[in-house]
Write an enzyme that holds these catalytic residues in place. Sequence first.
Site, PDB file in Angstrom:
ATOM      1  N   GLU A 182       0.805  -1.240   0.000  1.00  0.00           N
ATOM      2  CA  GLU A 182       0.000   0.000   0.000  1.00  0.00           C
ATOM      3  C   GLU A 182       0.832   1.283   0.000  1.00  0.00           C
ATOM      4  O   GLU A 182       0.598   2.190   0.794  1.00  0.00           O
ATOM      5  CB  GLU A 182      -0.955  -0.016   1.200  1.00  0.00           C
ATOM      6  CG  GLU A 182      -1.898  -1.204   1.200  1.00  0.00           C
ATOM      7  CD  GLU A 182      -2.795  -1.251   2.431  1.00  0.00           C
ATOM      8  OE1 GLU A 182      -2.650  -0.373   3.314  1.00  0.00           O
ATOM      9  OE2 GLU A 182      -3.631  -2.165   2.519  1.00  0.00           O
ATOM     10  N   GLU A 223      -6.394 -10.795  -0.893  1.00  0.00           N
ATOM     11  CA  GLU A 223      -7.206 -10.508   0.290  1.00  0.00           C
ATOM     12  C   GLU A 223      -8.688 -10.445  -0.077  1.00  0.00           C
ATOM     13  O   GLU A 223      -9.434  -9.583   0.388  1.00  0.00           O
ATOM     14  CB  GLU A 223      -6.766  -9.187   0.932  1.00  0.00           C
ATOM     15  CG  GLU A 223      -5.287  -9.148   1.291  1.00  0.00           C
ATOM     16  CD  GLU A 223      -4.865  -7.869   1.987  1.00  0.00           C
ATOM     17  OE1 GLU A 223      -5.752  -7.139   2.513  1.00  0.00           O
ATOM     18  OE2 GLU A 223      -3.656  -7.583   2.010  1.00  0.00           O
TER      19      GLU A 223
END
Length: 360
Positions: free
Chosen positions: A153, A266
Site C-alpha cells: 500500500e 485478500e
Amino acid sequence: MKRWLAAIPLCLGALSAAAQTQAPSLAEAWKGIFKVGAAISPGQVMYGGTLIEQQFNIIVAENAMKAGSLARAGEGQYDFTTADAMVNWAVAHKVAVRGHTLVWHNQSVDWMFDDGHGGTATREVVVARLRKYIHDVVGHFRGRVFAWDVVNEAFVPDEPGTEQVKGWRNSAFYRVIGPDFISLAFQFAHEADPQALLFYNDYSTEHPAKHEMILALIRDLQARGIPIHGIGHQAHYTIAHPADFKVLEQHIVDIGKLGLTNHITELDISLHREIRVSSADDATPELLALQAQRYSDLFAMCARHRDKVSAVLTWGISDASSWLRLWPQPRFDAPLLFDDDMEPKPAFDALIKLGKSLPR
C-alpha cells in the site's frame, strides 16, 4: 445481542467442529488452475487445522507476520513463536505460505525511525535498520515461505483525503528514505532469500492511476536489475463494486506482459453495496446468490488468465472472523465463503462447480 456478534468469540471452536464435515475441497476443485487459499490466524491451525488442510493449498498470516507482531519489543528483538507455529504446520501439511508483509505504513514499529532522543533517525540509520529487519525476518523463514509481500500500500493517487506526494503515500518510510524505500526493500528481501517470490501488494488495483504507478514501479525495478516477481491485488470488493472485473482483467494482462504473475491476496465480497455504507441487515438468499455470482465471475476471469494468475486467497475463512464485522464500525456483514457456523455458503458451492467444470 445479534447472532453474528455473539458468534465472533466462538469462531475457533466452530472451525474445529466443521473440520469433521465432508464438504468438497476448493483446492481439489481448482487443482491445475491456480492455488486457492485464505488468510488465517495461528490459533486456527492449532485448534482447527483439518478444515484448512482440506480446503486450501496456500495460506497467509492475517497479522502474525507483520512487524508489529514480530518485532514490537525493539530493534533486533523478535518473537517468532506464533508465526512459527503457523508456518511449521503449513510445511508439515504441504500447504504453501505467503509472507505478509515486510514494509507497511500501518502495524509498523516505532523503533525503526527513532533516534533515541525524541526525534527521527537519519536516512542512513533507517536504511540499515530496514536491511537488518528484512534480512532477519526473511532469513528466519527462508525455505518455508515461498513468497513475500515485500511492500504494501505505498500508492494512493486516487485518495484525495490521504496525505501523499505525487501519488506516493507520505508514510514514514517515504519521508525518511524517499521513494527508493521500495527498491531497497526488494533488494534486501532478495539478498535474504534468493529463491523467494517477491510481490508488491495493494488495494484498488483496478483504479487506472494506481495501476500506472504499479507498472512504473515494475519497469523501474526491472531496469535496475532488482527482482520483482508478482503483484498482489487485495480485492476487497462488494456485491456492487466494481461493476464488473473487466478493468482488473486488463490490468492483470498488462502485468503479465511484463513477465510477472498475479495473486488475488485478500479477497472478500461484502453484502453491502459500498464498504462504508450499511445496506444489509441479514444474509438473505437474494444477497447470497448475488455474492455467489460475483465470486464466480472473479474466479472465472482469473481462470481465463491462469498463465498470469497463480493464486487466489480470501481474507479470512468464515464470516464470524471477518475484519469487515468491525470496520469501519461494528456491523453485520457476511463477505466470505463460510458462514458463522463454518458451513459452506452458495459462493463456495458456485466455486466448487466452476472449478470442476474447467478444462485442464
